[in-house]
Design an enzyme around this catalytic site. Structure first.
Site, PDB file in Angstrom:
ATOM      1  N   SER A 231       0.808  -1.220   0.000  1.00 29.35           N
ATOM      2  CA  SER A 231       0.000   0.000   0.000  1.00 29.35           C
ATOM      3  C   SER A 231       0.848   1.280   0.000  1.00 29.35           C
ATOM      4  O   SER A 231       1.519   1.569  -0.986  1.00 29.35           O
ATOM      5  CB  SER A 231      -0.944  -0.043   1.212  1.00 29.35           C
ATOM      6  OG  SER A 231      -1.932   0.936   1.123  1.00 29.35           O
TER       7      SER A 231
ATOM      8  N   ASP B  19       9.856   5.460 -10.523  1.00 26.10           N
ATOM      9  CA  ASP B  19       9.450   6.087 -11.793  1.00 26.10           C
ATOM     10  C   ASP B  19      10.255   7.346 -12.087  1.00 26.10           C
ATOM     11  O   ASP B  19      10.482   7.696 -13.250  1.00 26.10           O
ATOM     12  CB  ASP B  19       7.959   6.419 -11.759  1.00 26.10           C
ATOM     13  CG  ASP B  19       7.096   5.195 -12.045  1.00 26.10           C
ATOM     14  OD1 ASP B  19       7.658   4.092 -12.161  1.00 26.10           O
ATOM     15  OD2 ASP B  19       5.863   5.352 -12.143  1.00 26.10           O
TER      16      ASP B  19
ATOM     17  N   LYS C  74      -0.849  -4.090  -3.331  1.00 25.68           N
ATOM     18  CA  LYS C  74      -2.149  -3.509  -2.947  1.00 25.68           C
ATOM     19  C   LYS C  74      -2.215  -2.080  -3.466  1.00 25.68           C
ATOM     20  O   LYS C  74      -1.530  -1.198  -2.950  1.00 25.68           O
ATOM     21  CB  LYS C  74      -2.333  -3.512  -1.432  1.00 25.68           C
ATOM     22  CG  LYS C  74      -3.632  -2.849  -0.982  1.00 25.68           C
ATOM     23  CD  LYS C  74      -3.751  -2.845   0.533  1.00 25.68           C
ATOM     24  CE  LYS C  74      -5.020  -2.131   0.977  1.00 25.68           C
ATOM     25  NZ  LYS C  74      -4.987  -0.680   0.706  1.00 25.68           N
TER      26      LYS C  74
END
Length: 428
Positions: free
Chosen positions: A289, A300, A314
């Site tokens: 999460s 990224d 998740k």
């Protein structure tokens, strides 16, 4: 309010039943499911082998309705709702463990570091088969939490099946007061700071930034190892603010609800407190999460090198909605996506460097060499510190490195990251 709502619903159903003709009895009748529910409720109240309060029946129906949606939506009775609020802001009596229902089995997501569960050897992926001798078959998450939590000093017996093993064992664990610490830190070598995020509660970002500031005051900060292994997640806003500490611009995460125009972006903002030193992030299957939001953003943006194992996967966002009687629901309302637009739901984040954890063998433990630092009362020096550098390398840091192969690798890598970045960019 909930009971009143359902009572109102029953009245509506009753009125419809009395006032509508045969045309409403076809399959398109939108109230047919409610009529069926009302019929079942009436049958249970009238014929069940023992009398059950209507409140319990309604609560059970709501609980089943939400838990049938996904593993994270749930109904919380008033006492359960209060416990949920405590777990994100205060402290509680328990063993320090994050659990979930996976494939119908009560599963350990992650033990909280330095808690009784952690010290008892519980690990991510373990199955809890029994609690105090009672089977966990068909148990709800809330019921399991209530059984495991309890006053400090009391004991709970868990029958555990460790991941990859065929024989369960029963582990007695004494409950303690579980502090909600979000961040811990340790200087591994002069200039290299280890930041351990155990969960994302209301204090995590503040505690993490305080540790960075404290280290900078004692000397140059050359690199950071951000450890989010076995971090089960927590508050979305804390994940955003943690990532924002290491990013000065760009998207951190965006969430998308059922409607396309429900997209909401969370972006990094430049700040005088931004940290731009090389970073390595440690992740594993217990990183879930909010941990995955931070890891995904840093990956990224090529801001950090991710080392370890694939994360939990998740990527759903739950909204906590309080109800007027003190109860509440946790409802999945959106999915989140990393800055590049990828969803990691049920996929997880793959590390840049796969490097599994290897626990020290008993032979290595037995063969541990006694050194001067192991002697009680030995004299500490500050070798290697120059100028104003007053960062102290503790015995704890040395022991952490000796016992953790992933941490040793991370430390070696973070020292080389500037040159690795040049290689990755083609030397430009």
């Amino acid at each position: 309010m909930r009971l009143a709502t359902w009572t109102g619903t029953f009245l509506v159903v009753a009125l419809l039943t009395l006032s509508t003709g045969p045309s409403m009895a076809n399959q398109e009748d939108p109230y047919a499911p409610l009529k069926r529910f009302s019929q079942v409720l009436d049958l249970v109240e009238t014929n069940y082998v023992r009398e059950v309060p209507r409140e319990d029946l309604i609560n059970g129906a709501i609980r089943g309705m939400l838990e049938d949606l996904d593993p994270h939506s749930m109904f919380m009775a008033p006492e359960d709702f209060q416990e949920m609020q405590i777990s994100t802001s205060g402290e509680f009596g328990g063993i320090g463990i994050e659990i979930s229902i996976r494939d119908g089995r009560l599963t350990v997501i992650a033990p909280i570091e330095d808690t009784p569960a952690d010290k008892a050897g519980l690990q991510a992926g373990d199955l809890i088969l029994e609690i105090d001798g009672d089977s966990t078959q068909d148990i709800t998450l809330i019921e399991a939490v209530k059984k495991i939590r309890g006053p400090k000093g009391s004991e709970v017996n868990l029958t555990i099946l460790h991941k990859g093993e065929g024989k369960p064992l029963t582990v007695p664990i004494e409950r303690a007061t579980i502090p909600i610490l979000g961040a811990k830190s340790e200087v591994l070598e002069s200039g290299y700071l280890y930041l351990r995020l155990t969960r994302f509660n209301e204090n995590t970002t503040r505690e993490m930034r305080a540790a960075i500031k404290k280290t900078k005051k004692k000397g140059e900060l050359k690199g950071i190892i951000l450890d989010m292994r076995n971090n089960p997640g927590g508050l979305l806003e804390q994940a955003v603010s943690v990532a924002d500490t290491f990013l000065s611009k760009g998207n951190i995460v965006y969430i998308q609800g059922r409607e396309k125009d429900n997209r909401k972006d969370f972006d990094a903002r430049p700040s005088s407190g931004d940290v731009d030193v090389p970073m390595v992030v440690l992740i594993n299957a217990g990183s879930a999460s909010a941990s995955e939001i931070v890891a995904g953003a840093l990956q990224d943006h090529n801001r950090a090198l991710l080392v370890g194992e694939r994360t939990f996967g998740k990527a759903t966002v739950q909204t906590v909605i309080p109800l007027s009687d003190g109860s509440g629901i946790k409802l999945t309302t959106a999915l989140y996506y990393t800055p590049s637009g990828r969803s990691i739901q049920a996929e997880g984040i793959a590390p840049d460097l796969v490097y599994p954890f290897e626990a020290p063998s008993e032979k290595e433990e037995r063969g541990k060499v006694m050194r001067e630092r192991d002697l009680s009362g030995h004299i500490e020096t500050n070798n290697g510190a120059k100028g104003k550098d007053k960062q102290t390398i503790t015995d704890k840091a040395k022991e952490m490195l000796e016992r953790d192969n992933q941490l040793r690798m991370a430390l070696q890598l973070v020292k080389k990251l500037p040159s690795l970045s040049l290689i990755k960019s083609g030397g430009n």
